[in-house]
Scaffold this motif. Structure first.
Motif, PDB file in Angstrom:
ATOM      1  N   VAL A 443       0.882  -1.170   0.000  1.00  0.00           N
ATOM      2  CA  VAL A 443       0.000   0.000   0.000  1.00  0.00           C
ATOM      3  C   VAL A 443       0.922   1.222   0.000  1.00  0.00           C
ATOM      4  CG1 VAL A 443      -1.802   1.246   1.251  1.00  0.00           C
ATOM      5  CG2 VAL A 443      -1.698  -1.267   1.360  1.00  0.00           C
ATOM      6  N   GLU A 452       4.457   3.155 -11.828  1.00  0.00           N
ATOM      7  CA  GLU A 452       4.687   2.190 -10.749  1.00  0.00           C
ATOM      8  C   GLU A 452       6.121   1.666 -10.745  1.00  0.00           C
ATOM      9  OE1 GLU A 452       1.806  -0.942 -10.739  1.00  0.00           O
ATOM     10  OE2 GLU A 452       0.332   0.298  -9.685  1.00  0.00           O
ATOM     11  N   TYR A 478       0.717  -3.218  -6.341  1.00  0.00           N
ATOM     12  CA  TYR A 478       0.225  -2.118  -5.498  1.00  0.00           C
ATOM     13  C   TYR A 478      -1.283  -2.218  -5.265  1.00  0.00           C
ATOM     14  CZ  TYR A 478       4.892  -0.422  -6.062  1.00  0.00           C
ATOM     15  OH  TYR A 478       6.255  -0.337  -6.020  1.00  0.00           O
ATOM     16  N   GLN A 479      -1.685  -1.957  -4.020  1.00  0.00           N
ATOM     17  CA  GLN A 479      -3.077  -2.064  -3.601  1.00  0.00           C
ATOM     18  C   GLN A 479      -3.441  -0.843  -2.751  1.00  0.00           C
ATOM     19  OE1 GLN A 479      -5.526  -5.000  -3.590  1.00  0.00           O
ATOM     20  NE2 GLN A 479      -4.406  -4.917  -5.502  1.00  0.00           N
ATOM     21  N   GLU A 480      -4.772  -0.592  -2.650  1.00  0.00           N
ATOM     22  CA  GLU A 480      -5.169   0.532  -1.793  1.00  0.00           C
ATOM     23  C   GLU A 480      -5.157   0.155  -0.321  1.00  0.00           C
ATOM     24  OE1 GLU A 480      -8.721   2.391  -3.144  1.00  0.00           O
ATOM     25  OE2 GLU A 480      -7.712   3.026  -4.990  1.00  0.00           O
ATOM     26  N   ASP A 481      -5.463  -1.122  -0.047  1.00  0.00           N
ATOM     27  CA  ASP A 481      -5.306  -1.610   1.339  1.00  0.00           C
ATOM     28  C   ASP A 481      -5.034  -3.104   1.329  1.00  0.00           C
ATOM     29  OD1 ASP A 481      -7.789  -2.683   0.792  1.00  0.00           O
ATOM     30  OD2 ASP A 481      -8.821  -0.974   1.686  1.00  0.00           O
TER      31      ASP A 481
END
Ligand code: AMP
Length: 501
Positions: A443, A452, A478-481
């Motif tokens: 995150v 990225e 990549y992730q938001e959470d």
């Protein structure tokens, strides 16, 4: 200590015998012993705190071995540190071990810390320092300390005593066909205890260590040229390394006509590798051995014969050495019924006294049984009806990638410290039963990168200053959470599913 006595005996009676060969340096037993004593004398002249560990920095040179022996002859344990270890990590070791002196065999180490760094040339120019060896490391005193990955972000220093090491060397020379002054391949860097499996059985039996460097491993042409000239008789490596060699069809009996024994340790030994080795080296014996650094290199073994290959799809790790007991415990600490899987606990004289200066961690992993030291490995295992032990994976987050041991939580700790990261999880990506690479699921925090891949390379650059290159995840996602389990822990199963989509 008999190990040192044996080396001294060869040095005095057969001083011309070759102890160590690498592309750029070689030493006879006479030279090795003389240099080691000179180093011991130098250390004595420095009036260091008694038994304080000496950090020995470098790659696969003869002066590394002389420094190890010089330290223990002079009454100090040594900490072997390969050039692949970043400075930040070396500082943690210096602090944890309260090291007062570093021997730098590279002439390139610059450390910003209150510790004396001395180069080999300086030690060797003090020709008056020759040691009698009255303070040699013996018995329960630490002989070496090897640092392994630790989940808290701090490496753990495994203390191995002279007694621990002696019983390992005795087992190797009694139970494997490797005595009689043979020539041993040395592939593992000295920060990994697999290297102990070739260095000390070779030196204790008047044999020769033949070393290959990381530059050779990176350039197969150089590697094969060196192997071609090596005349080695005993091969010690991880299965991953031999697998890489097997990709070249010229890796066979004609390249290494004298090779009679393969010793493997450190990770799962696949059946397919053994089958190929049997075809290409029909006269060589193959042994699978198993053990953690905490129990001095290895404690179980099995010769992998054609019959074993025929009978088993997953190879057993064998039976424990005579002086050692393996018990399999459930999560309540009770022995599991026979045939069931439990945590492998090793009880015997090879088990370390614990982690240097880390009482809590030591208490968690080590205990005493009837006056013997025991270590909870974190490995799952079971015994079949014939008494052969099988390895069934880890019960925690420790993993092996290309033979290197690491804690996923340690990598996560360092990624999360990056200024570009809010939180992170590290997921091993498998092909069949083998980990192919590590994936970091991140995150991101605030950053100015457009792409990225730019963010990834910035994070990787930061990581490169904290942890060795082999611990840095290959891919970033990549992730938001990050998903959590109902009791608030990272939901690794869900994260793995996310990554695998
Ligand atoms: P290290 O301390 O680096 O030697 O790593 C020890 C760990 O490597 C063990 O606890 C096992 O998880 C793994 N290991 C060592 N030998 C074997 C083997 N022959 N088969 C499977 N795993 C192994």
């Amino acid at each position: 200590m008999r190990l040192l006595d044996n080396i001294e005996y060869v040095a005095l009676n057969h001083p011309e015998k070759m102890a160590y060969i690498s592309t750029d340096s070689q030493l006879t037993y006479g030279e090795l012993w003389q240099q080691s004593n000179q180093i011991a004398g130098y250390l004595e002249s420095k009036k260091l705190t008694k038994s304080s560990p000496i950090l020995v920095y470098g790659h696969m040179g003869a002066s590394m071995i002389a420094s190890f022996l010089g330290s223990v002859i002079g009454g100090h344990p040594y900490i072997p540190v390969d050039i692949s270890i970043p400075h930040d990590r070396i500082l943690k070791m210096v602090e944890s071990a309260q090291t007062e002196l570093i021997i730098d065999t590279t002439n390139e180490l610059a450390i910003d810390h209150d510790v004396t760094v001395v180069q080999m040339e300086e030690i060797m120019s003090h020709s008056n320092h020759v040691k009698t060896g009255a303070d040699r490391i013996e018995g329960d005193k630490n002989f070496y300390i090897i640092y392994t990955s630790g989940s808290t972000g701090r490496p753990k220093g495994v203390q191995i005593s002279a007694n621990n090491l002696q019983c390992f060397v005795d087992w190797m020379l009694n139970d494997f066909p490797i005595q009689g002054g043979l020539r041993f391949l040395n592939q593992a860097p000295y920060s990994f205890d697999l290297s102990v499996m070739d260095i000390y059985p070779a030196l204790a039996s008047g044999g020769t260590i033949f070393t290959i460097t990381k530059d050779m491993i990176a350039k197969p042409k150089l590697l094969f040229e060196a192997l071609n000239q090596s005349n080695i008789q005993v091969w010690t490596s991880t299965p991953s390394f031999v697998q890489m060699c097997l990709m070249d069809p010229s890796f066979n009996h004609n390249l290494l006509p004298e090779l009679s024994v393969f010793l493997f340790c450190g990770e799962i030994l696949p059946v397919a590798i053994c089958q190929q080795l049997k075809e290409r080296f029909p006269h060589a014996k193959i042994f699978n051995t198993y053990g953690p650094t905490e129990a001095t290199v290895a404690v179980t073994s099995l010769e992998i014969t054609q019959e074993i290959l025929k009978n088993y799809q997953t190879l057993p790790i064998g039976k424990s050495k005579m002086d050692t007991n393996i018990i399999l415990l459930d999560e309540h600490g009770n022995q599991v019924p026979s045939g069931e899987t439990g945590e492998i606990v090793i009880v015997g004289p090879g088990v370390s006294k614990g982690y240097l200066g880390q009482l809590e961690l030591t208490k968690k992993a080590f205990f005493d049984v009837d006056g013997q030291r025991a270590y909870r490995t974190g490995d799952a295992g079971y015994e079949d009806e014939t008494g052969l032990l099988f390895y069934k994976g880890r019960i925690d987050f420790q993993i092996k990638l290309h033979g290197y041991r690491m804690e996923l939580e340690e990598i996560e700790y360092h990624i999360a410290k990056s200024i570009y990261v809010k939180s992170a999880a590290v997921i091993p990506v498998y092909q069949k039963d083998k980990i192919e690479f590590l994936m970091a699921v991140v995150v991101p925090g605030e950053h100015h990168f457009e792409k990225e891949y730019q963010l990834t390379s910035a994070i990787k650059k930061e990581l490169g200053e904290m942890i060795p290159a082999y611990m840095i995840p290959k891919k970033f996602f990549y992730q938001e959470d990050l998903p959590l389990t109902p009791n608030g822990k990272l939901d690794r199963k869900m994260i793995r599913e996310l990554v695998m989509q």
